[in-house]
Design a protein around this motif. Structure first.
Motif, PDB file in Angstrom:
ATOM      1  N   GLN A 156       2.303   6.912  -8.014  1.00 15.26           N
ATOM      2  CA  GLN A 156       2.272   8.004  -9.044  1.00 15.26           C
ATOM      3  C   GLN A 156       3.520   7.962  -9.597  1.00 15.26           C
ATOM      4  O   GLN A 156       3.767   8.277 -10.949  1.00 15.26           O
ATOM      5  CB  GLN A 156       1.490   9.148  -8.574  1.00 15.26           C
ATOM      6  N   SER A 157       4.508   8.505  -8.733  1.00 15.81           N
ATOM      7  CA  SER A 157       5.692   8.545  -9.408  1.00 15.81           C
ATOM      8  C   SER A 157       6.293   7.284 -10.309  1.00 15.81           C
ATOM      9  O   SER A 157       6.854   7.681 -11.298  1.00 15.81           O
ATOM     10  CB  SER A 157       6.934   8.614  -8.302  1.00 15.81           C
ATOM     11  N   TRP A 158       5.882   6.127  -9.840  1.00 15.20           N
ATOM     12  CA  TRP A 158       6.301   5.006 -10.599  1.00 15.20           C
ATOM     13  C   TRP A 158       5.518   4.973 -11.679  1.00 15.20           C
ATOM     14  O   TRP A 158       6.062   4.929 -12.986  1.00 15.20           O
ATOM     15  CB  TRP A 158       5.980   3.853  -9.598  1.00 15.20           C
ATOM     16  N   ARG A 159       4.345   5.468 -11.984  1.00 14.74           N
ATOM     17  CA  ARG A 159       3.686   5.516 -13.251  1.00 14.74           C
ATOM     18  C   ARG A 159       4.021   6.294 -14.103  1.00 14.74           C
ATOM     19  O   ARG A 159       4.303   6.151 -15.216  1.00 14.74           O
ATOM     20  CB  ARG A 159       2.175   5.847 -12.977  1.00 14.74           C
ATOM     21  N   CYS A 160       4.385   7.602 -13.711  1.00 16.49           N
ATOM     22  CA  CYS A 160       5.196   8.541 -14.524  1.00 16.49           C
ATOM     23  C   CYS A 160       6.456   7.949 -15.171  1.00 16.49           C
ATOM     24  O   CYS A 160       6.723   8.259 -16.220  1.00 16.49           O
ATOM     25  CB  CYS A 160       5.485   9.892 -13.579  1.00 16.49           C
ATOM     26  N   PHE A 161       7.408   7.224 -14.213  1.00 12.74           N
ATOM     27  CA  PHE A 161       8.451   6.944 -14.725  1.00 12.74           C
ATOM     28  C   PHE A 161       8.452   5.859 -15.838  1.00 12.74           C
ATOM     29  O   PHE A 161       8.880   5.977 -16.850  1.00 12.74           O
ATOM     30  CB  PHE A 161       9.229   6.251 -13.564  1.00 12.74           C
ATOM     31  N   VAL A 162       7.525   4.922 -15.588  1.00 13.90           N
ATOM     32  CA  VAL A 162       6.959   3.958 -16.575  1.00 13.90           C
ATOM     33  C   VAL A 162       6.610   4.386 -17.979  1.00 13.90           C
ATOM     34  O   VAL A 162       7.126   4.059 -18.785  1.00 13.90           O
ATOM     35  CB  VAL A 162       6.101   2.881 -16.039  1.00 13.90           C
ATOM     36  N   ILE A 163       5.741   5.534 -17.819  1.00 16.00           N
ATOM     37  CA  ILE A 163       5.335   5.975 -19.265  1.00 16.00           C
ATOM     38  C   ILE A 163       6.390   6.520 -19.970  1.00 16.00           C
ATOM     39  O   ILE A 163       6.299   6.455 -21.012  1.00 16.00           O
ATOM     40  CB  ILE A 163       3.973   6.992 -18.791  1.00 16.00           C
ATOM     41  N   ARG A 164       7.246   7.599 -19.228  1.00 20.39           N
ATOM     42  CA  ARG A 164       8.476   8.046 -19.827  1.00 20.39           C
ATOM     43  C   ARG A 164       9.350   6.927 -20.435  1.00 20.39           C
ATOM     44  O   ARG A 164       9.866   7.518 -21.618  1.00 20.39           O
ATOM     45  CB  ARG A 164       8.961   8.930 -18.894  1.00 20.39           C
ATOM     46  N   VAL A 165       9.704   5.750 -19.667  1.00 20.07           N
ATOM     47  CA  VAL A 165      10.667   4.893 -20.041  1.00 20.07           C
ATOM     48  C   VAL A 165       9.743   4.484 -21.611  1.00 20.07           C
ATOM     49  O   VAL A 165      10.625   4.141 -22.523  1.00 20.07           O
ATOM     50  CB  VAL A 165      10.760   3.857 -19.276  1.00 20.07           C
ATOM     51  N   LYS A 166       8.808   4.096 -21.473  1.00 21.45           N
ATOM     52  CA  LYS A 166       7.929   3.259 -22.623  1.00 21.45           C
ATOM     53  C   LYS A 166       8.105   4.347 -24.071  1.00 21.45           C
ATOM     54  O   LYS A 166       8.090   3.789 -25.015  1.00 21.45           O
ATOM     55  CB  LYS A 166       6.454   2.991 -22.399  1.00 21.45           C
ATOM     56  N   PRO A 179       0.726  -1.148  -0.094  1.00 18.88           N
ATOM     57  CA  PRO A 179       0.082   0.048   0.005  1.00 18.88           C
ATOM     58  C   PRO A 179       0.714   1.312  -0.010  1.00 18.88           C
ATOM     59  O   PRO A 179       1.520   1.356   0.935  1.00 18.88           O
ATOM     60  CB  PRO A 179      -0.807  -0.215   1.190  1.00 18.88           C
ATOM     61  N   GLY A 180       0.726   2.055  -0.881  1.00 26.80           N
ATOM     62  CA  GLY A 180       1.349   3.569  -1.109  1.00 26.80           C
ATOM     63  C   GLY A 180       2.746   3.502  -1.509  1.00 26.80           C
ATOM     64  O   GLY A 180       3.189   4.368  -1.543  1.00 26.80           O
ATOM     65  N   VAL A 181       3.388   2.406  -1.846  1.00 28.79           N
ATOM     66  CA  VAL A 181       4.683   2.212  -2.178  1.00 28.79           C
ATOM     67  C   VAL A 181       5.001   1.449  -3.264  1.00 28.79           C
ATOM     68  O   VAL A 181       4.281   0.210  -3.515  1.00 28.79           O
ATOM     69  CB  VAL A 181       5.657   2.055  -0.964  1.00 28.79           C
ATOM     70  N   VAL A 182       5.974   1.467  -4.280  1.00 29.73           N
ATOM     71  CA  VAL A 182       6.565   0.632  -5.187  1.00 29.73           C
ATOM     72  C   VAL A 182       7.838   0.484  -4.975  1.00 29.73           C
ATOM     73  O   VAL A 182       8.479   1.606  -4.792  1.00 29.73           O
ATOM     74  CB  VAL A 182       6.117   0.954  -6.582  1.00 29.73           C
ATOM     75  N   ALA A 183       8.293  -0.623  -4.721  1.00 26.61           N
ATOM     76  CA  ALA A 183       9.885  -1.111  -4.464  1.00 26.61           C
ATOM     77  C   ALA A 183      10.425  -1.760  -5.685  1.00 26.61           C
ATOM     78  O   ALA A 183       9.770  -2.437  -6.438  1.00 26.61           O
ATOM     79  CB  ALA A 183       9.647  -2.029  -3.247  1.00 26.61           C
ATOM     80  N   VAL A 184      11.680  -1.235  -5.680  1.00 27.81           N
ATOM     81  CA  VAL A 184      12.475  -1.766  -7.046  1.00 27.81           C
ATOM     82  C   VAL A 184      13.673  -2.105  -6.528  1.00 27.81           C
ATOM     83  O   VAL A 184      14.488  -1.555  -5.604  1.00 27.81           O
ATOM     84  CB  VAL A 184      12.829  -0.514  -7.899  1.00 27.81           C
ATOM     85  N   ARG A 185      14.254  -3.017  -6.990  1.00 33.01           N
ATOM     86  CA  ARG A 185      15.695  -3.926  -6.504  1.00 33.01           C
ATOM     87  C   ARG A 185      16.340  -4.454  -7.492  1.00 33.01           C
ATOM     88  O   ARG A 185      16.129  -4.778  -8.649  1.00 33.01           O
ATOM     89  CB  ARG A 185      15.606  -4.555  -5.048  1.00 33.01           C
ATOM     90  N   ASP A 186      17.680  -4.945  -7.445  1.00 36.55           N
ATOM     91  CA  ASP A 186      18.649  -5.365  -8.253  1.00 36.55           C
ATOM     92  C   ASP A 186      18.423  -7.033  -7.944  1.00 36.55           C
ATOM     93  O   ASP A 186      18.685  -7.407  -6.873  1.00 36.55           O
ATOM     94  CB  ASP A 186      19.792  -5.269  -8.113  1.00 36.55           C
ATOM     95  N   SER A 187      18.110  -7.702  -8.953  1.00 35.65           N
ATOM     96  CA  SER A 187      17.697  -9.112  -8.439  1.00 35.65           C
ATOM     97  C   SER A 187      19.113  -9.915  -8.275  1.00 35.65           C
ATOM     98  O   SER A 187      19.155 -10.846  -7.817  1.00 35.65           O
ATOM     99  CB  SER A 187      16.961  -9.894  -9.731  1.00 35.65           C
TER     100      SER A 187
END
Length: 60
Positions: free
Chosen positions: A48-58, A27-35
């Motif tokens: 919201q920040s994650w969605r903006c990032f993904v949109i720009r990358v695409k 809830p309220g967070v997207v986490a990213v890590r190096d596998s």
């Protein structure tokens, strides 16, 4: 930040190189890590920040 309930998944773009994992079930967070370093640092973003990032990358 408590991430013990995170369900990590490999991103589509890195499926062959297995580099980035994302947990977007918290809830309220997207986490990213190096596998390759699962005990290493984790970056966190608001959904919201994650969605903006993904949109720009695409776009690129």
């Amino acid at each position: 930040m408590e991430l013990s309930g995170a369900r990590w998944r490999t991103t589509i773009r890195s499926a062959h190189t297995n580099c980035v994992e994302v947990a977007d079930n918290l809830p309220g967070v997207v986490a990213v890590r190096d596998s390759k370093d699962r005990q290493g640092p984790v970056l966190t973003f608001t959904p919201q920040s994650w969605r903006c990032f993904v949109i720009r990358v695409k776009r690129h």
